[in-house]
Design a protein around this motif. Sequence first.
Motif, short mmCIF file in Angstrom:
data_model
loop_
_atom_site.label_atom_id
_atom_site.label_comp_id
_atom_site.label_asym_id
_atom_site.label_seq_id
_atom_site.Cartn_x
_atom_site.Cartn_y
_atom_site.Cartn_z
N ALA A 173 0.84 -1.21 0.00
CA ALA A 173 0.00 0.00 0.00
C ALA A 173 0.86 1.25 0.00
O ALA A 173 0.58 2.22 -0.72
N SER A 174 1.93 1.24 0.80
CA SER A 174 2.86 2.38 0.83
C SER A 174 3.55 2.56 -0.51
O SER A 174 3.70 3.69 -1.01
N ASN A 175 3.96 1.44 -1.11
CA ASN A 175 4.61 1.51 -2.43
C ASN A 175 3.68 2.14 -3.46
O ASN A 175 4.08 3.03 -4.22
N GLY A 176 2.44 1.66 -3.48
CA GLY A 176 1.49 2.16 -4.46
C GLY A 176 1.16 3.63 -4.26
O GLY A 176 1.09 4.40 -5.22
N TYR A 177 0.96 4.02 -3.00
CA TYR A 177 0.61 5.41 -2.70
C TYR A 177 1.73 6.35 -3.13
O TYR A 177 1.49 7.39 -3.75
N ASN A 178 2.97 5.99 -2.79
CA ASN A 178 4.10 6.84 -3.16
C ASN A 178 4.31 6.87 -4.67
O ASN A 178 4.66 7.91 -5.23
N SER A 179 4.09 5.74 -5.33
CA SER A 179 4.21 5.71 -6.79
C SER A 179 3.18 6.62 -7.45
O SER A 179 3.45 7.26 -8.46
N TYR A 180 1.98 6.67 -6.86
CA TYR A 180 0.91 7.49 -7.43
C TYR A 180 1.32 8.97 -7.47
O TYR A 180 1.06 9.67 -8.46
N PHE A 181 1.98 9.43 -6.41
CA PHE A 181 2.37 10.85 -6.36
C PHE A 181 3.72 11.10 -7.03
O PHE A 181 3.96 12.21 -7.53
N ASP A 182 4.59 10.11 -7.03
CA ASP A 182 5.90 10.30 -7.67
C ASP A 182 5.78 10.33 -9.19
O ASP A 182 6.46 11.09 -9.87
N LYS A 183 4.94 9.41 -9.71
CA LYS A 183 4.76 9.29 -11.16
C LYS A 183 6.11 9.16 -11.87
O LYS A 183 6.41 9.88 -12.83
N ASP A 184 6.93 8.26 -11.36
CA ASP A 184 8.26 8.04 -11.93
C ASP A 184 8.19 7.54 -13.37
O ASP A 184 7.32 6.75 -13.73
N GLU A 185 9.13 8.02 -14.15
CA GLU A 185 9.27 7.54 -15.52
C GLU A 185 10.48 6.62 -15.64
O GLU A 185 10.55 5.79 -16.55
N GLY A 186 11.44 6.79 -14.73
CA GLY A 186 12.61 5.91 -14.70
C GLY A 186 12.42 4.79 -13.70
O GLY A 186 11.38 4.68 -13.05
N GLY A 212 1.54 3.99 8.34
CA GLY A 212 0.95 4.32 7.05
C GLY A 212 0.96 5.81 6.77
O GLY A 212 1.27 6.24 5.65
N MET A 213 0.66 6.61 7.78
CA MET A 213 0.63 8.06 7.59
C MET A 213 2.04 8.61 7.35
O MET A 213 2.23 9.50 6.51
N MET A 214 3.03 8.08 8.05
CA MET A 214 4.40 8.54 7.86
C MET A 214 4.93 8.15 6.48
O MET A 214 5.66 8.91 5.84
N SER A 215 4.57 6.96 6.02
CA SER A 215 5.02 6.54 4.68
C SER A 215 4.38 7.40 3.60
O SER A 215 5.00 7.70 2.58
N LYS A 216 3.14 7.82 3.83
CA LYS A 216 2.46 8.69 2.86
C LYS A 216 3.09 10.08 2.82
O LYS A 216 3.13 10.74 1.78
N ALA A 217 3.61 10.52 3.96
CA ALA A 217 4.24 11.84 4.03
C ALA A 217 5.51 11.89 3.19
O ALA A 217 5.97 12.98 2.81
N TYR A 218 6.06 10.73 2.85
CA TYR A 218 7.31 10.70 2.09
C TYR A 218 7.14 11.29 0.69
O TYR A 218 8.02 11.98 0.19
N PRO A 262 2.55 15.64 -1.88
CA PRO A 262 3.04 16.99 -2.21
C PRO A 262 2.92 18.00 -1.07
O PRO A 262 3.67 18.97 -1.04
N MET A 263 2.00 17.80 -0.13
CA MET A 263 1.85 18.74 0.97
C MET A 263 2.99 18.64 1.98
O MET A 263 3.28 19.60 2.69
N VAL A 264 3.63 17.50 2.05
CA VAL A 264 4.75 17.29 2.99
C VAL A 264 6.02 16.94 2.23
O VAL A 264 7.05 17.58 2.37
N ARG A 265 5.94 15.88 1.45
CA ARG A 265 7.02 15.36 0.59
C ARG A 265 8.38 15.35 1.30
O ARG A 265 9.28 16.16 1.00
N LEU A 266 8.53 14.42 2.21
CA LEU A 266 9.80 14.25 2.92
C LEU A 266 10.94 13.91 1.97
O LEU A 266 12.10 14.10 2.31
#
Length: 287
Positions: free
Chosen positions: A50-63, A109-115, A118-122
């Motif tokens: 879940a953390s992987n997916g959530y971070n991928s959603y906001f990162d939108k990595d191309e590499g 879960g909340m800390m992993s989402k903060a990584y 965009p509002m926090v983006r650790l």
Amino acid sequence: MKKSTFLHLRFPFSFFLLPVFLFAAAVAVPFSWSQFVWLFVILHLLLYPASNGYNSYFDKDEGSIGGLKNPPKVSPELFYVSWIMDLLAIAIGWLVFSWQLALMLLIYGMMSKAYSHPMVRLKKRPVLGWIVAGVFQGYFTLMMSVMALQGSGFSVFEDVSTHLAGGLSTLLLFGSYPMTQIYQHAEDKSRGDITLSLKLGIRGTFVFTAAFFTLSVALFYAYLSTCFVAYSGFVFVAALLPVLIYFTTWFAKVLKDAQKADYTHTMRLNLISSCCLNAFFLWLIFS
């Protein structure tokens, strides 16, 4: 579920986080194997993906990203699936274990989402992001796992030796975490994400990791020799020899050609170190 959503959950990547869970199990012995299986499912098949997916959603990595060499484009489905899996992990944690575990799963879960949110983006804060990732994937996860397996509730925080084990887990991750970012410098820089590895540079990341690796191995040796059978410290050092050999060989290649600090070599290092650590901690559980 779309194929892209499934791929971005990166289930195989959970294998790289398994050593902390197995170390926690060794600390928590004796425990119920049914509880062991339930906790494994909660962490490695729900919470981490879940953390992987959530971070991928906001990162939108191309590499390339950890566990996914050619990531497909994300869809809105990934956002909702990640939240559903997160909430499912918390619900099962409460029903099977306790409200204390559910609370800790929520905090993780909340800390992993903060990584990546965009509002926090650790991820844009090199030192803070490094500290949060190391503490929560190491110390916090170990304390949470021992608490669940022992059924001890928050009294787990009264045990000094468990705190030491958690601290050692974080120390090991402090060294390895920048190495997982070493092949993403160009994409991170273009997006404005200043990771610790980007700050250190390629050579600096290798030196930084080597220093933390040496310190953590020495402290692990002392801890294991004291809290487990006396020779377990020697077994730990021997188990990590393949990691040392690969790391030094790879570093030598990078010194000649910086392009060798790529995704393939990084994932190979992760795989070797995870296999060695997982094998050792399994041995420690059964010994």
